[in-house]
Structure formats: C-alpha cells, structure tokens
Design a protein around this motif. Structure first.
Motif, PDB file in Angstrom:
ATOM      1  N   LEU A  24      -8.122  87.950 -48.318  1.00 20.33           N
ATOM      2  CA  LEU A  24      -8.017  88.826 -47.145  1.00 20.33           C
ATOM      3  C   LEU A  24      -6.678  88.578 -46.487  1.00 20.33           C
ATOM      4  O   LEU A  24      -6.262  87.424 -46.311  1.00 20.33           O
ATOM      5  CB  LEU A  24      -9.138  88.547 -46.133  1.00 20.33           C
ATOM      6  CG  LEU A  24     -10.580  88.787 -46.576  1.00 20.33           C
ATOM      7  CD1 LEU A  24     -11.542  88.357 -45.469  1.00 20.33           C
ATOM      8  CD2 LEU A  24     -10.811  90.257 -46.928  1.00 20.33           C
ATOM      9  N   GLY A  46     -12.150  92.095 -51.665  1.00 19.19           N
ATOM     10  CA  GLY A  46     -12.375  91.131 -50.587  1.00 19.19           C
ATOM     11  C   GLY A  46     -13.614  91.424 -49.753  1.00 19.19           C
ATOM     12  O   GLY A  46     -13.817  90.797 -48.704  1.00 19.19           O
ATOM     13  N   GLY A 217      -7.480  93.284 -49.924  1.00 14.55           N
ATOM     14  CA  GLY A 217      -7.634  92.337 -48.829  1.00 14.55           C
ATOM     15  C   GLY A 217      -7.329  92.878 -47.451  1.00 14.55           C
ATOM     16  O   GLY A 217      -7.238  92.121 -46.492  1.00 14.55           O
TER      17      GLY A 217
END
Ligand SMILES: Nc1ncnc2c1ncn2[C@@H]1O[C@H](COP(=O)(O)OP(=O)(O)O)[C@@H](O)[C@H]1O
Ligand SMILES: [Mg+2]
Length: 272
Positions: A24, A46, A217
């Motif tokens: 992330l 993510g 992310g």
C-alpha cells in the motif's frame, strides 16, 4: 459526524528477507458510518492488506488510521483486542480460518459472543438468514460455501460497528450470494454497521453503496451508482483507468489543457 474509517497516507511494506514489497502506498480513504463499500481491484493490488489494517491485524508501516475517531496506533494490545471483539466483525478470505471446525454453526456464532452479551435470538436469526437455520453438522464437514455463510453470521454476531469481509461470496452461487449481500445491507440500514467488502463479483459491488478500486497499492478510483471516478492523490497523481492505457500508454507525455471544470490530457508524440 466522526467517520467510521479514516486512512491518511497509509503505507504497508512487507519485508521478506532482502526483498521489500510495497503493498500500500499513501492510501487516503474516508468511509462514513453506515456506508457499504465494495473494495475492488486486480489480484495483488493490496485489498486484503488494507482490510487487515482496518481490522487491527496489521499495523501500517507509515500513515495514520482511525476507526470512529480512535487512532488504532494509540491503543495498547488489550484495548485493541477489546475493540476488535466487540465492534469489528471480520470474514477472512479463507473462511475456515474464522471457524471452529468441530463445533456446529450455532456454537460458532455463540463463541463469537463470548465476553459480550450472549444473544440466542440473534444467533438463530443470523443462521436462518444465511440459509443454515437448524443445521447441526459440525462446520468442518460443511462445504466451502456453507462455511463462508457461517463466517458471515459469526462476523455479524455482535452487531459490529464495522464489518470487514474478504471475498465473502467467492464460493456461493448468485442466489446465495444475494442473501449474504442482503444481510450485510440490512445490518447497515438497521444497525448502522459500516461494511467494507472485497469482491470480484459485480452483483455484489452493484448492490453496495460505493466502490473503491485499489490499483497498485493506491486508491485508483471511486464510484457510485455505476459511474467510476479517478481520485487525485495527495501528490496530485492519478491512475488512468486501464481502458485508457492504449490512448495514453504508461510513460507517454501529455499536455495538460485546462477546462472550466478540470483538465484534458492530450498526448504529445515524441517526434512531433
Ligand atoms: N505476508 C506477505 N509478505 C510479503 N508480501 C506480501 C504478503 N502479503 C501480501 N504480500 C504482497 O503484497 C501485495 C498485495 O497483496 P494483497 O493485499 O494480498 O492483495 P489483494 O488482496 O488485492 O490480492 C502483493 O504484491 C502480495 O504479493
Ligand atoms: Mg486478497
């Protein structure tokens, strides 16, 4: 009103030996109380990492995270455990990990109510609604789809403020998936439960109030009522939806042309 979920610049870096994976990067996200949000995005984007963070199962490498105004990082382990047991319901991607295999569905839901007020009516109601009322088989012998439904009932056992579900309908047919989504929606409407549901199923995402798409992310897009919007990040960056990659391939140059309500991007060819 205090938001149910607030993420500010949340970063998660996994370290595996010498290798670092940035799962992330700078996730900014606000979810209001009672909202139902579908978390979308390709595999590896993510989504699960973000859900684990909201569940307090993973601490961010950087950035800040609040649930109902309480910053998770400010809680000691005992307070965090109490918050999780009483106010957060989690359906993991592998539902068997939520469940006690040698206990019945009702015993599993009852176990989730340990330490809080036991509510037998609630247990019966939840299992009825996921189509497993009166089932006395131990959970280890149920099918994957049945286990998923028990896991949803377990997660809702204590009328959580926050329900976090990771692909909870992946093993269900359309009709059964619908009953699970209906249950999540009524928890939101009747009890103010905020729900974040990771899904690849358009029938599920279409039935929830908002979509948040994670790409690489980051929050790449947000949508409501079938329309998707890109989100300008804190660094001014935005992720072009994949369907525009042919018009503006990654690495291409574009002229930013102001318009009354925004900008247009015009590709500039290198040799022009
Ligand atoms: N425990 C871990 N250790 C190392 N890398 C991980 C771990 N968990 C996830 N990742 C990596 O982080 C990225 C995001 O994973 P994940 O959150 O599971 O994505 P999604 O749920 O969207 O498929 C992927 O590149 C994945 O390989
Ligand atoms: Mg996942």
């Amino acid at each position: 009103m205090t938001a149910a979920v607030r993420c500010a610049g949340v970063v998660q870096i996994y370290r595996a030996g010498e290798l670092e994976v940035v799962a992330l990067r700078d996730v900014d996200l606000v979810i209001e109380r009672g909202e139902t949000v579908a978390l979308l995005g390709p595999s590896g984007a993510g989504k699960t990492t973000l859900l684990w963070m909201l569940a307090g199962l993973l601490r961010p490498s950087a950035g800040r995270l609040w649930l109902n105004g309480t910053e998770l990082a400010a809680l000691d382990q005992r307070r965090l455990d109490r918050l999780r047991a009483g106010h957060i319901g989690v359906v993991l991607q592998n539902p068997a990990r939520n469940l006690i295999p040698y206990a019945t569905p009702a015993q599993n839901v009852a176990f989730a109510q340990r330490g809080v007020r036991r509510d037998r009516t609630r247990i019966g109601e939840l299992l009825e609604r996921v189509g497993l009322g009166g089932v006395k088989t131990r959970v280890g012998r149920l099918s994957g789809g049945e286990q998923q439904r028990v896991a949803v009932a377990v997660a809702l056992a204590n009328r959580p403020r926050l329900l976090l579900a990771d692909e909870p309908t992946s093993q269900l047919d359309a009709a059964t998936g619908r009953t699970v989504v209906d249950l999540i929606r009524s928890a939101a409407a009747e009890e103010g439960t905020t729900a974040v549901v990771v899904t690849h199923d358009q029938a599920v995402s279409g039935a929830l109030g908002r979509t948040v798409t994670i790409r690489d992310g980051r929050v790449g897009a947000e949508g409501r009522r079938g329309e998707d919007f890109v989100v300008v990040g804190r660094d001014g960056g935005l992720l072009l939806p994949p369907e525009f990659h042919e018009l503006l391939p990654p690495g291409s140059r574009a002229r930013v042309v102001p318009l009354p309500q925004g900008v247009a991007l015009h590709r500039v060819d290198e040799d022009a």
